[in-house]
Write an enzyme that holds these catalytic residues in place. Structure first.
Site, mmCIF file in Angstrom:
data_model
loop_
_atom_site.group_PDB
_atom_site.id
_atom_site.type_symbol
_atom_site.label_atom_id
_atom_site.label_comp_id
_atom_site.label_asym_id
_atom_site.label_seq_id
_atom_site.Cartn_x
_atom_site.Cartn_y
_atom_site.Cartn_z
ATOM 1 N N MET A 246 0.814 -1.208 0.000
ATOM 2 C CA MET A 246 0.000 0.000 0.000
ATOM 3 C C MET A 246 0.851 1.264 0.000
ATOM 4 O O MET A 246 0.443 2.298 -0.532
ATOM 5 C CB MET A 246 -0.927 -0.009 1.211
ATOM 6 C CG MET A 246 -1.942 -1.130 1.207
ATOM 7 S SD MET A 246 -2.886 -1.220 2.751
ATOM 8 C CE MET A 246 -3.699 0.372 2.760
ATOM 9 N N GLU A 247 2.042 1.189 0.592
ATOM 10 C CA GLU A 247 2.882 2.378 0.723
ATOM 11 C C GLU A 247 3.702 2.670 -0.530
ATOM 12 O O GLU A 247 3.782 3.808 -0.978
ATOM 13 C CB GLU A 247 3.825 2.212 1.924
ATOM 14 C CG GLU A 247 3.129 2.250 3.279
ATOM 15 C CD GLU A 247 2.610 3.627 3.638
ATOM 16 O OE1 GLU A 247 3.007 4.611 2.982
ATOM 17 O OE2 GLU A 247 1.793 3.732 4.568
ATOM 18 N N SER A 248 4.325 1.648 -1.082
ATOM 19 C CA SER A 248 5.251 1.889 -2.197
ATOM 20 C C SER A 248 5.108 0.919 -3.352
ATOM 21 O O SER A 248 5.707 1.132 -4.411
ATOM 22 C CB SER A 248 6.699 1.820 -1.688
ATOM 23 O OG SER A 248 7.041 0.477 -1.344
#
Length: 232
Positions: free
Chosen positions: A89-91
């Site tokens: 989800m972040e990167s």
């Protein structure tokens, strides 16, 4: 000399006051024992459910980092599947991801990284390279572990299913967001609402061959992130 055994028996028989004192003592002992068990339970972190990434639909760009994820997950006693979901989800697994506020695979802000490095790492450090993939993953794992220990207690249910949403809210919106969610005040930041629910649903879908939540995340812009990660 005549011995009155009945009189002796009456004298040896405990009085009502003695019985009350014994009962009170037993109750106090049980309370103290129960508090000790509760304290021990609250101080014991939730154990990781797995030591490997087992979720089938985790993208290859994230699975690429499985060795580092599993290593740090084991070190901080968190589930590597949760760390992989957060990285997704972040990167999307893109090591040079930069939102303008946060950097790297786990998208840590410099200020948060500094706090984690000095307070939450197994071996605290003052200087570090936030862009180093292994370092970035460790910072993220340590922060997830701290959030787990802070909010994964019997206050709201000592299970990963009950805790992941709070961890995700704290990871995206800070501990204050997790605290607000835990206390039933809800979340006002739309991004944190969506993020925490996506993380929660992806976690619940970790045992399935695919994830409807992950598919929706890709449709909302996640696929572009994965495509960028695939070019590194």
């Amino acid at each position: 000399m005549r011995v009155d055994f009945r009189k002796i028996q009456r004298m040896m028989r405990p009085s009502q006051r003695d019985l009350i004192m014994v009962c009170v003592g037993i109750v106090i002992a049980l309370i103290v024992f129960g508090l000790g068990i509760l304290r021990q339970h609250m101080q014991t972190p939730l154990p990781a459910e797995s030591d490997q990434i087992t979720t089938a639909w985790i993208p290859d760009t994230v699975k690429k980092w499985h060795t580092q994820i599993e290593q740090q997950a084991k070190r901080y006693n968190i589930d590597p599947n949760l760390a992989a979901i957060i990285m997704t989800m972040e990167s999307g697994g893109y090591a040079r991801a930069d939102s303008g506020y946060a950097q790297g695979l786990m998208q840590i802000t410099p200020a948060t990284a500094k706090e984690i490095a000095s307070r939450h790492l197994k071996t605290p450090v003052k200087s570090f390279n936030i862009w180093d993939p292994s370092t970035n993953i460790e910072l993220g794992a340590a922060y997830l572990a701290w959030l787990r220990d802070e909010f994964g207690t019997s206050r709201q249910g000592p299970s990963w299913n009950s805790t992941v949403e709070l961890i995700a809210a704290g990871y995206n919106g800070g501990p204050g967001a997790a605290n607000s969610l835990e206390q039933g005040k809800g979340l006002h930041d739309t991004q944190t609402v969506v993020y925490s629910r996506d993380a929660f649903n992806m976690w619940r879908e970790r045992v399935s061959k695919d994830s409807p939540t992950f598919d929706r995340w890709k449709e909302r812009g996640g696929q572009a992130l994965l495509d960028k990660a695939a070019t590194q």
